[in-house]
Design a protein around this motif. Sequence first.
Motif: not given
Length: 96
Positions: A25-33
Amino acid sequence: MQVHEPHYFVYIFGDQPREDVEIGIAGNLQHLAHTKEAPAPHKAPPAKLVYYEHYKVEDEALNRERQLRDGTRDATYQLIESMNPNWLDLSDTLED
């Protein structure tokens, strides 16, 4: 002053069909990806974003993450393939 609504993403990273995946789970998926590195054999987690779901309520996202983690591998693979049959990297489809 503009108030931003919270966003929570349940994600699955994977590199090859029917191989190991990473569920989280992530709050900022774009940054994680975009910070994932290419995998090294048996060292790095999978690098391609192959599935995700968006939630506005954190508890709903956490419950869904638990559900996916508690499920079978086959169920996870079927879920990925229902949205992304070719296991393409979806990180470029994320909006800013």
